[in-house]
Design a protein around this motif. Structure first.
Motif, PDB file in Angstrom:
ATOM      1  N   LEU A   4      26.844 159.202 122.050  1.00 47.92           N
ATOM      2  CA  LEU A   4      27.885 158.273 121.958  1.00 47.92           C
ATOM      3  C   LEU A   4      28.375 157.839 120.723  1.00 47.92           C
ATOM      4  N   ALA A  24      31.788 159.687 124.780  1.00 46.87           N
ATOM      5  CA  ALA A  24      30.634 160.208 125.223  1.00 46.87           C
ATOM      6  C   ALA A  24      30.417 161.702 125.325  1.00 46.87           C
ATOM      7  N   PHE A  29      30.325 162.442 132.489  1.00 43.97           N
ATOM      8  CA  PHE A  29      30.650 160.917 131.885  1.00 43.97           C
ATOM      9  C   PHE A  29      30.782 160.019 133.291  1.00 43.97           C
ATOM     10  N   LEU A  32      27.961 157.849 134.738  1.00 44.00           N
ATOM     11  CA  LEU A  32      27.210 156.993 134.093  1.00 44.00           C
ATOM     12  C   LEU A  32      27.743 155.442 134.092  1.00 44.00           C
ATOM     13  N   MET A  34      28.489 152.314 132.007  1.00 46.28           N
ATOM     14  CA  MET A  34      28.714 152.220 130.431  1.00 46.28           C
ATOM     15  C   MET A  34      28.605 150.806 130.034  1.00 46.28           C
ATOM     16  N   ARG A  50      30.120 145.321 130.799  1.00 49.39           N
ATOM     17  CA  ARG A  50      29.495 146.506 131.714  1.00 49.39           C
ATOM     18  C   ARG A  50      30.495 147.153 132.622  1.00 49.39           C
ATOM     19  N   TRP A  53      30.181 153.282 137.490  1.00 47.68           N
ATOM     20  CA  TRP A  53      30.920 154.601 138.091  1.00 47.68           C
ATOM     21  C   TRP A  53      32.037 154.395 138.684  1.00 47.68           C
ATOM     22  N   ARG A  71      37.265 152.259 131.349  1.00 42.16           N
ATOM     23  CA  ARG A  71      36.769 153.709 131.172  1.00 42.16           C
ATOM     24  C   ARG A  71      37.999 154.608 131.623  1.00 42.16           C
ATOM     25  N   CYS A  95      27.509 150.896 121.802  1.00 38.50           N
ATOM     26  CA  CYS A  95      27.864 151.307 123.159  1.00 38.50           C
ATOM     27  C   CYS A  95      26.757 151.917 123.827  1.00 38.50           C
ATOM     28  N   ALA A  97      24.703 153.669 127.439  1.00 35.03           N
ATOM     29  CA  ALA A  97      24.959 154.257 128.683  1.00 35.03           C
ATOM     30  C   ALA A  97      23.575 154.457 129.685  1.00 35.03           C
ATOM     31  N   THR A  98      23.942 154.531 130.759  1.00 32.30           N
ATOM     32  CA  THR A  98      22.518 154.736 131.730  1.00 32.30           C
ATOM     33  C   THR A  98      23.034 155.512 133.003  1.00 32.30           C
ATOM     34  N   TYR A 110      19.316 150.428 129.279  1.00 35.84           N
ATOM     35  CA  TYR A 110      20.230 151.359 129.034  1.00 35.84           C
ATOM     36  C   TYR A 110      19.212 152.599 128.150  1.00 35.84           C
TER      37      TYR A 110
END
Length: 123
Positions: A4, A24, A29, A32, A34, A50, A53, A71, A95, A97-98, A110
């Motif tokens: 990231l 990312a 992507f 994820l 974010m 947050r 997806w 996003r 930033c 992500a998970t 995350y």
């Protein structure tokens, strides 16, 4: 692994706007969730916003109505549009992500983090 890279930070005045970006790479992507966190000097890192997806969003109360997270899956990028900035928004913005499907506003939720970008709001 997910890499990231944040950009867009800077020095602005109270009431100004700023848009942060986080690019990312390394994993699909669109799968994820974010998030953006921030850390002010001497304070813990706190959740800001947050987007998952499917585009559902969550915000901390202090930024509701002023910040918008979004996003672009075609560009593998998440954004944070910040309007009506206040001096208390001054922080390093991270930033995160998970791939987990569990919605989280905590740091432990995350697994991937960027290096951070500084946002300074002068009064």
């Amino acid at each position: 692994q997910v890499q990231l890279v944040e950009s867009g930070g800077g020095l602005v005045q109270t009431g100004d706007s700023l848009k942060l970006s986080c690019a990312a790479s390394g994993r699909t992507f669109s799968s994820l969730a974010m998030a953006w966190f921030r850390q002010a000097p001497g304070k813990d890192r706190e959740f800001v916003a947050r987007v998952n997806w499917i585009g559902s969003t969550v915000y901390v109360d202090s930024v509701k109505g002023r910040f918008t997270i979004s996003r672009d899956n075609d560009k593998n990028t998440v954004y944070l549009q910040m309007n009506s900035l206040k001096p208390e928004d001054t922080a390093v913005y991270y930033c995160a992500a998970t791939a987990s499907r569990v919605s989280s506003t905590g740091r432990q939720g995350y697994h991937y983090w960027g290096q951070g970008t500084q946002v300074t709001v002068s009064s």
